[in-house]
Design an enzyme around this catalytic site. Sequence first.
Site, mmCIF file in Angstrom:
data_model
loop_
_atom_site.group_PDB
_atom_site.id
_atom_site.type_symbol
_atom_site.label_atom_id
_atom_site.label_comp_id
_atom_site.label_asym_id
_atom_site.label_seq_id
_atom_site.Cartn_x
_atom_site.Cartn_y
_atom_site.Cartn_z
ATOM 1 N N ASP B 321 63.570 93.912 38.450
ATOM 2 C CA ASP B 321 64.681 93.499 37.595
ATOM 3 C C ASP B 321 64.396 93.721 36.110
ATOM 4 O O ASP B 321 63.243 93.813 35.683
ATOM 5 C CB ASP B 321 64.975 92.015 37.815
ATOM 6 C CG ASP B 321 63.755 91.143 37.522
ATOM 7 O OD1 ASP B 321 62.628 91.555 37.910
ATOM 8 O OD2 ASP B 321 63.906 90.094 36.888
ATOM 9 N N GLU B 322 65.466 93.827 35.355
ATOM 10 C CA GLU B 322 65.433 93.740 33.888
ATOM 11 C C GLU B 322 64.418 94.659 33.225
ATOM 12 O O GLU B 322 63.721 94.274 32.299
ATOM 13 C CB GLU B 322 65.146 92.281 33.454
ATOM 14 C CG GLU B 322 66.235 91.325 33.859
ATOM 15 C CD GLU B 322 66.007 89.913 33.297
ATOM 16 O OE1 GLU B 322 66.983 89.282 32.883
ATOM 17 O OE2 GLU B 322 64.847 89.452 33.292
ATOM 18 N N ASN B 323 64.323 95.879 33.701
ATOM 19 C CA ASN B 323 63.546 96.871 32.973
ATOM 20 C C ASN B 323 64.447 97.435 31.886
ATOM 21 O O ASN B 323 65.435 98.106 32.186
ATOM 22 C CB ASN B 323 63.094 97.964 33.949
ATOM 23 C CG ASN B 323 62.547 99.179 33.218
ATOM 24 O OD1 ASN B 323 62.152 99.091 32.060
ATOM 25 N ND2 ASN B 323 62.531 100.306 33.903
#
Lengths: 679, 679
Positions: B321-323
């Site tokens: 997530d959330e790269n």
Amino acid sequence: MKISSILFSTLLLVIISFSASMTQTKQTLNLMPYPKSVEFTGGEFRLTHSFAIGIKGNPDKRIFAYATRVLRRLSGRTGLFVPQDFITETTTADTFAMDLIIKRPGKVELGEDESYQLVVKNNKVTLTAENEIGAMRGLETVLQLIAADKKGYYLPGVKIDDEPRFKWRGLMMDVCRHFFDVAVVKRNIDGMAAMKMNVFHWHLSEDQGFRVESKLFPLLHEKGSDGLYYTQEQIKEVIQYGADRGIRVYPEFDLPGHSTAWFVGYPEFASAPGPYKIERNWGVFDPTFDPTKEATYEFLDKFIGEMAALFPDEYFHIGGDENNGKQWSANPGIQKFMKENNIPDNHALQTYFNKRLLGILTKYNKKMIGWDEILQPDLPKDIVVQSWRGVKFLVESAKKGYMGILSNGYYLDHIQTAEFHYLNDPVPGDTVFTPEEAKLVIGGEVTSWAELVTYETVESRIWPRTAAIAERFWSPQSVRDVEDMYRRLAVIDIQLEELELTHIKNYEMMLRRLTMGADITPLKIFADVVEPVKKYHRHFQGVKYRQHSPYTRVVDAARPESMTARKFRLLTDRYIAGDKSVKTEMLSMLKSWEQNHSSLLKLMDSSPVLREIDTMSSNLAEISRFAIAALEGKKQLEKVAKKVNLNDRLAAAAKPYGQVELMLTAPVEKLVRYVQGKK
Amino acid sequence: MKISSILFSTLLLVIISFSASMTQTKQTLNLMPYPKSVEFTGGEFRLTHSFAIGIKGNPDKRIFAYATRVLRRLSGRTGLFVPQDFITETTTADTFAMDLIIKRPGKVELGEDESYQLVVKNNKVTLTAENEIGAMRGLETVLQLIAADKKGYYLPGVKIDDEPRFKWRGLMMDVCRHFFDVAVVKRNIDGMAAMKMNVFHWHLSEDQGFRVESKLFPLLHEKGSDGLYYTQEQIKEVIQYGADRGIRVYPEFDLPGHSTAWFVGYPEFASAPGPYKIERNWGVFDPTFDPTKEATYEFLDKFIGEMAALFPDEYFHIGGDENNGKQWSANPGIQKFMKENNIPDNHALQTYFNKRLLGILTKYNKKMIGWDEILQPDLPKDIVVQSWRGVKFLVESAKKGYMGILSNGYYLDHIQTAEFHYLNDPVPGDTVFTPEEAKLVIGGEVTSWAELVTYETVESRIWPRTAAIAERFWSPQSVRDVEDMYRRLAVIDIQLEELELTHIKNYEMMLRRLTMGADITPLKIFADVVEPVKKYHRHFQGVKYRQHSPYTRVVDAARPESMTARKFRLLTDRYIAGDKSVKTEMLSMLKSWEQNHSSLLKLMDSSPVLREIDTMSSNLAEISRFAIAALEGKKQLEKVAKKVNLNDRLAAAAKPYGQVELMLTAPVEKLVRYVQGKK
């Protein structure tokens, strides 16, 4: 103005009345244990978001983590968002609000210097110590100094010079009768550090459990512990945890008695044939090592060698208490051995056993410590005698030139008051010790025996009473103002909670379980004024306690000392002394007790476990009515006395129920007698 | 009479009115999660000191310890001195009050049978299950069935047939933003077992900490954890602890983003040059694995191999997530690699990275689970998508034939009500899933993110709200009576305390620290009616939170859901609906709030940390006055409205202070509008 701690509380009152400019804080320093010397220098250091700590000198690295934890606790109490993530040795000096100046690395061993000097000025806090252990003691004082006014938090301007009175200030935890996991042990060690204690005595073997992993003799923990033991990794972790807080950790393996759990795995070393099972009952039991077999000493040599390597402390506790000698007397082989070796009795046989043990300890560079039964001629002068049976055994050992520590009078399971323990001095003012003998009394140890406590209650038995004893061990003999101790203890009690100790918070948790989700108020009003029965009376009132009994009843939830009852007692004394201003407060308390019974009765319908306190709750209501009548005047009291026999009813109210005692009977009786004019 | 759980609460009311002989208990079963089917068969099984449990059949041995713990909890709640020390396989059958009949050993893996049947008759309790995991679920039901009357404790006569609706019922704990030691993890696993949950998702790596020992790459934990990590021994201990309770334990290593802490020790695998430091702030950060270097995959292959051997579960969470892609976009080498390999954008580059990861997982016999960003073509059908961004990603994955679990709507750090989470159904009645797609929704996971919680508060965020979600995961879809859920939750909340969970007891502990030993009552009256601000608003109100900020303020002590405010809201609704009998109770509450401000102000003088709620405490007093006036009638309210602008003042009271919200503004406004006749 210099206030010697010898007279600090009395002098303080004088000073306050003379010095109008003095802020309220100075009257109410909440230091515990109280330092050797506190000088008020005026002014104050304001705590702000920019507070930071720098460390100078040459300390052991453990101070960095300790100081960081102190900073977190300061931040937690004040809500200040202080910027330091960690206090490390790389931080540059002189830019810090607080400097720690530490000369040399300390050693976690008996007799190490623990002194510190603390100076709080308007713009700087300076803590100086010989080593980081003294600095840790001083950091705890800093946390206790935190005060507040409308403007925010601050430290009052002081100059404190402090060092301990005794060098052995211990807590013994029995982790055998009931087991406490590493988390419990650690937070109690944290509590000790906060109270400047320095020895953790780990009672690791008993009839009811063998609590440490042995790699050489794995059947010890595998068969003797129900799976409840510390791995050697965990033991090392706890020793390190103690060392990081300047606290020695040493083990006790109780020999030759109290040893049933050893024999579950190794029956061949007992004085009677096995098989053995872990003991589930409480008491003194027969199983005892066979002191006549060489195999016993070969086994103990290897085992003690293993443990000596695990525990770095120079002292090693061999127990030695309460061997009833029954297995020895009943074993013909042992009797024959005694005859052949001119050993006249069991006591002499234990002396023989201890001498052999001493040889093993010496081989592994350990010094012996044991319960006072071990006292015998020809022991080396570096042993320590732990007196559980009374100060006379300390005297006896001192007269023979042996060092001793006092535990008699510090038995938490006797359910005595903080005051009782506080005034129990290893070397009291009117001591029978000569000055030379007194020097051999090197301190004391609080003992936490675990028959009647579980992980839910053990901390409420240890804290806060142990804090009062810690002051006895650290502060000058002259610090013994009981009222001031209680005032400070109430604050310290709450500060101890930040170390995760459950001594306060488990009380209502247990009341909630007892009431199954109903409002706990009526039960709390009741439980607030009772205490568990004292000494070992719990075992002699028709309830047979075993290892797995429920320790969740009212008697377990009840605190060892009712502060509410204490308050009422003090109010009563003031009333009797002529201070009628306390009447309103007394009446308000009494009415809440009088009206409580019907609510508590209702609770009992849905919580039958409370039935056992039914009569006592009714008695509480009744004696409250007596006291209310007494406060209303002699005539009113006489009216009541016409209807019931006051003496009989007061005597009835003094009877325990459900193993608790109603702590209001004595003051109510006192009040009644006073109003009756009988005293 | 058979009560299908589909209509149980409605039907129950009907039955109660028809059946005069029915005891009160039957109306008030406190089961949670509620079983699939409960049939009342009449009569009851009385619990006595001779209660004992026998186990027949062929279970895994772990049931013996589990049943023993259940027996201890039963004894603890009832005060019964039951004789069994341990329930073992050697006990003979047919002499026991309660029989467990278990067919075969269970497997702690996805899809295992967890059903059980429980029959309580006057003289016998029989629990039957396919395997010991189902038996554990049934034992928890037995504990919840304990009821009491004047005669003592009993289990009501019932026949229960139960099994879970979803096979993946998880709790994710983030132990990275703040670390929680093994004791905390274990007691939360105990809470899960009590609520029949079966998956513990251990979020072990983050920008702010790498929390597991790696023997192959020791710099991961040595440099990435501040010393706060689990040893491999501890990991095994927790996995075993979970298995002993029928709970799978699987790890998450968040990749390729959320990975700063990895790079402190191994900067060479990042997409930008080091050095790196452990992140102390909260947010989404740039450091990301370099997906273009073969060395990255060699490293991850070895590391995942090590972890795959440590964690026996078939699933392995790779985060995903959330790269934010910033390091990738800024790295010319990575840009070049993308061009050469026809990788159009960062999303595609992460797809490439995930494919490589998948290869590694497959090599070690692990199935992939990841946050919904991992959804991409060509994944094998045994992967699981964890939807944090919303049900539409579950729909998307189901349409593509992938299994999914729901976490959106179960974010505990959003500080929503139990009701909100409870009604959030992975497959609601009005679902957009086809029946085939719905089968791919195999459950859900509660997520406990740890930016704003420490060991002192994490449990008060997890419990009791997670119990309501556990019911959503276990019970039939139709069990969704919110009022009945809250009624049962209040009881379950307290039962969870016997597992050492601190969710209730740390509340007053924190209030005590805030008031530094002064009476907490005024602060408690205030804190009882506020809640922390919702979603992530805490980060956007002028307070910059970091890893080591104090999480000890009013906002941290305050519970996520104010039950007092909820009660007032319900009373207000009843009043508006015409039930004027609630007026007295409302007035009594309002008056305590109105009078509280002056006491709280006094507390603030000695506890400046409370200053931040000064205005809100004043607002509470003011809106309480409005509500009192409203209850007194329109005229009285108009009088007040002449002096102040009600709209303005109510709007002002809705403003947060100190990151808490006053939860009484809405009902007071509703009441005011009602009396004004505006609604």
